[in-house]
Scaffold this motif. Structure first.
Motif, PDB file in Angstrom:
ATOM      1  N   HIS A 214       0.969  -0.972   0.305  1.00  0.00           N
ATOM      2  CA  HIS A 214      -0.100   0.267   0.093  1.00  0.00           C
ATOM      3  C   HIS A 214       0.299   1.409  -0.304  1.00  0.00           C
ATOM      4  O   HIS A 214       0.366   1.908   0.622  1.00  0.00           O
ATOM      5  N   ASN A 215       1.341   1.153  -1.143  1.00  0.00           N
ATOM      6  CA  ASN A 215       2.345   2.500  -0.794  1.00  0.00           C
ATOM      7  C   ASN A 215       1.871   3.353  -2.825  1.00  0.00           C
ATOM      8  O   ASN A 215       1.396   2.689  -3.330  1.00  0.00           O
TER       9      ASN A 215
ATOM     10  N   LEU B 225       4.960   3.074  -5.132  1.00  0.00           N
ATOM     11  CA  LEU B 225       6.199   2.029  -5.414  1.00  0.00           C
ATOM     12  C   LEU B 225       5.654   2.081  -7.132  1.00  0.00           C
ATOM     13  O   LEU B 225       3.999   1.221  -7.648  1.00  0.00           O
TER      14      LEU B 225
ATOM     15  N   ASN C 129       0.583  -1.466  -4.626  1.00  0.00           N
ATOM     16  CA  ASN C 129       1.713  -0.374  -5.740  1.00  0.00           C
ATOM     17  C   ASN C 129       1.052  -0.098  -6.845  1.00  0.00           C
ATOM     18  O   ASN C 129       0.120  -0.612  -7.265  1.00  0.00           O
TER      19      ASN C 129
ATOM     20  N   ASN D  81      -0.788  -5.177  -8.261  1.00  0.00           N
ATOM     21  CA  ASN D  81       0.114  -4.375  -9.007  1.00  0.00           C
ATOM     22  C   ASN D  81      -0.055  -3.649 -10.296  1.00  0.00           C
ATOM     23  O   ASN D  81      -1.689  -4.357 -10.567  1.00  0.00           O
TER      24      ASN D  81
END
Length: 280
Positions: free
Chosen positions: A179-180, A182, A206, A226
């Motif tokens: 949960h960023n 990136l 991400n 992702n």
């Protein structure tokens, strides 16, 4: 009979005389205190009256010296227990990494408003083994922020705003950056290459477009949700070695990605389990 009455009166008189003598002896007499006691006491009282109110000697016990200058403020905001510091949902808002007591091994600073980690934030706390910064607002970490933490084994940066990863300590066994924000360009090609003890790697939720290099030691790998669009024979296996087996990898999640895994059957031949993900 008269003799008996006389004897009783004599006894009462002797008792009263003895009591008066005792009271007289109990009063202070000259020479009963050490020489100079009275004069020193009077001097002390005069000196006390001459002092301003703020300069009066404090009769309360002196506080114990702390192990470090920052121990007291941090441990007032947080809970410090035998090498562990708990700073969760601190009020007033915690916007930077707190100064830690010496010998801190475990830091839990979850759900605060920390925005940045500088290169010196952990520099003096080389005893750290676990850092959990889940649920902050971290968008920037100096590349040398963890460089001195040679004992660090577990690091969680989940639920922050990171767009790139810093250099990571070589002794890590667990790294969580779920949960960023990136992207693949924010994760260096060798970001995990030197982490030969890494067992758990969490990079879910991400914006990664490709699978990063995965060390041989990894057992659990989460890459779900992702933007990964493809894999190849070198993603998990080795194209130049048909006998190679990756036996340690026991859980791989790639669900929630655009990639259709059934298109790359040769990419998983070295694995004992197939990744969880889309096959059609």
């Amino acid at each position: 009979m008269k003799a008996l009455v006389f004897t009783c009166l004599l006894a009462l008189w002797l008792t009263a005389a003895s009591a008066r003598r005792f009271n007289g002896q109990s009063r202070l007499r000259p020479g009963s205190l050490p020489d100079g006691y009275i004069s020193e006491y009077l001097k002390s009282r005069r000196a006390r009256r001459a002092l301003p109110a703020a300069d009066e000697p404090d009769a309360s016990p002196a506080p114990r010296e702390s192990d470090g200058g920052a121990d007291l403020p941090t441990c007032l905001l947080c809970v410090c227990l035998s090498g562990s510091v708990y700073c969760e949902e601190v009020s007033p808002d915690m916007t930077s990494v707190p100064l830690l007591p010496k010998e801190t091994a475990y830091l839990y600073a979850r759900f605060n408003k920390i925005k940045k980690i500088g290169k010196n934030d952990f520099g003096d706390t080389v005893t750290l083994k676990r850092i959990d910064l889940t649920g902050n607002m971290i968008s920037e970490i100096d590349d040398a922020a963890f460089s001195k933490l040679t004992l660090l084994e577990e690091l969680s940066l989940a639920e922050n705003r990171l767009v790139k990863l810093p250099a990571l300590p070589a002794k890590l066994t667990s790294f969580n950056a779920n949960h960023n924000l990136l992207r693949t360009r924010g994760v260096k090609a060798n970001a995990f290459k030197k982490l030969t003890s890494l067992a758990n790697l969490y990079l879910a939720n991400n914006q990664l477009e490709a699978v990063p290099f995965i060390p041989e030691s990894v057992r659990i790998l989460h890459l779900q949700d992702n933007n990964i669009t493809e894999v190849n024979t070198d993603t998990f296996c080795k194209s130049d070695n048909s006998y190679y087996l990756r036996l340690s990898l026991s859980e791989v999640r790639m669900d929630g990605n655009p990639v259709v895994l059934s298109k790359y059957p040769d990419s998983f031949t070295c694995m004992k389990v197939l990744p969880v993900g889309r096959y059609r």
